[in-house]
Design a protein around this motif. Sequence first.
Motif, PDB file in Angstrom:
ATOM      1  N   GLU A 173     -35.000  -1.372  -5.548  1.00 13.52           N
ATOM      2  CA  GLU A 173     -35.246  -1.316  -4.101  1.00 13.52           C
ATOM      3  C   GLU A 173     -35.777  -2.654  -3.586  1.00 13.52           C
ATOM      4  OE1 GLU A 173     -37.850   1.950  -3.469  1.00 13.52           O
ATOM      5  OE2 GLU A 173     -36.356   3.465  -4.016  1.00 13.52           O
ATOM      6  N   GLU A 176     -32.755  -4.992  -3.345  1.00  7.64           N
ATOM      7  CA  GLU A 176     -31.833  -4.680  -2.247  1.00  7.64           C
ATOM      8  C   GLU A 176     -32.366  -5.136  -0.889  1.00  7.64           C
ATOM      9  OE1 GLU A 176     -29.442  -0.865  -4.115  1.00  7.64           O
ATOM     10  OE2 GLU A 176     -31.250  -0.493  -2.920  1.00  7.64           O
ATOM     11  N   LYS A 215     -23.831  -3.466 -10.832  1.00  7.55           N
ATOM     12  CA  LYS A 215     -23.808  -2.359  -9.874  1.00  7.55           C
ATOM     13  C   LYS A 215     -23.640  -1.022 -10.596  1.00  7.55           C
ATOM     14  CE  LYS A 215     -22.002  -5.079  -6.013  1.00  7.55           C
ATOM     15  NZ  LYS A 215     -20.905  -5.241  -5.031  1.00  7.55           N
TER      16      LYS A 215
END
Length: 363
Positions: A173, A176, A215
């Motif tokens: 997080e 990102e 990913k």
Amino acid sequence: MEVRVSRGNDCAILQGRTDYEGLTISYVSSNDEIVDLIDRKKKSVIFVSSKSTGKSLCEKLEEAGLEVEFISSENKVEESADVVAQLEKKENFSSQVLVTTSVLDVGVNIKDKEVTQIFVRSYEPEQLLQMIGRLRVPRNTGYEGIKLYLCDVRIQDLERKKNSVQEVLEVIEKWEKVLHFLTPTQFYLGLSDYERERCRFMYFSQADGEIHVSKLAIFRFRKLYKLYSKMYENRKADETAYIKEELSWLGRDDFSTENYATEEVRKNRRDDVLEELTTIMMTFVEREFTKTELKEKVLCVAKLLFRKIDCSYVRSNETLSVNRFNEICKLEDLPYKIEIKHSRPTKYVLHKCNIKDTIMTDC
């Protein structure tokens, strides 16, 4: 096999369904049960979840007189190089038991028809199926089939796994939020040592000397967190929830969650324990004991033997009472009971008797 492919934004997900109806499945709750269930006339493969668990289990197996080989990421190249080489070339191994971490769950097949047992401790469906798939014995070799033992886990273990993945997601997080401003390498270099250890969604490329983001790894960690959270919550409400979840991965939702392995262990152990108990108790029958003497000479010995029958009878840190001794003897049809002979001073006597005559006496 039934195969279905679904596509996400960044990756394709391959899902397959294999028929595991032919497997004989039981489950175990402890390493002690695994040791007792090992078929000494055949070979067994045990997949463990960590190196420390593997080492501890190997010590127990060796104490029981079994020949064991252990393969992990640490010793795959050095100590067990010959074993790995034999597995890669001949697809078999020479020891009675092969203990391995998930380092062996991909890329190495075992085509040894002497292997009739696989013990698996796994927290992920894909890993479980990979481990089971390592054994690929041709049907025309006279192979007898395989007995699969799933290893139950404690709720603390599930909580630990869930929290470990959550720590990785916290770093994801954080990434990102800055991915449009920083390269993966810049982001990684700005992390603390604690965060770098949990940065398992990134990898170093020797080709360009840079850090890259996977990913697929991000997708996997999010999927694992949902899985561990669900299993943890279910396990709090139902002690058999984890085994039910594992069985569902094998398409065996209708399989009974009774611990057949424990029952099998108890049946195999009981005669041996009774014989050992009879030999030891023979010297104590009809003798008088003070409370201290009874505890040191009779109850301590009995506690160890009762735990061999079933670890749930007496916890390792508990003291076996007279009341519990008599209760276990009644449950197991053991012909012994302890009675108070004199109240002042208190004296105890161990009787050999008909189980119907057992008197429950609190200590």
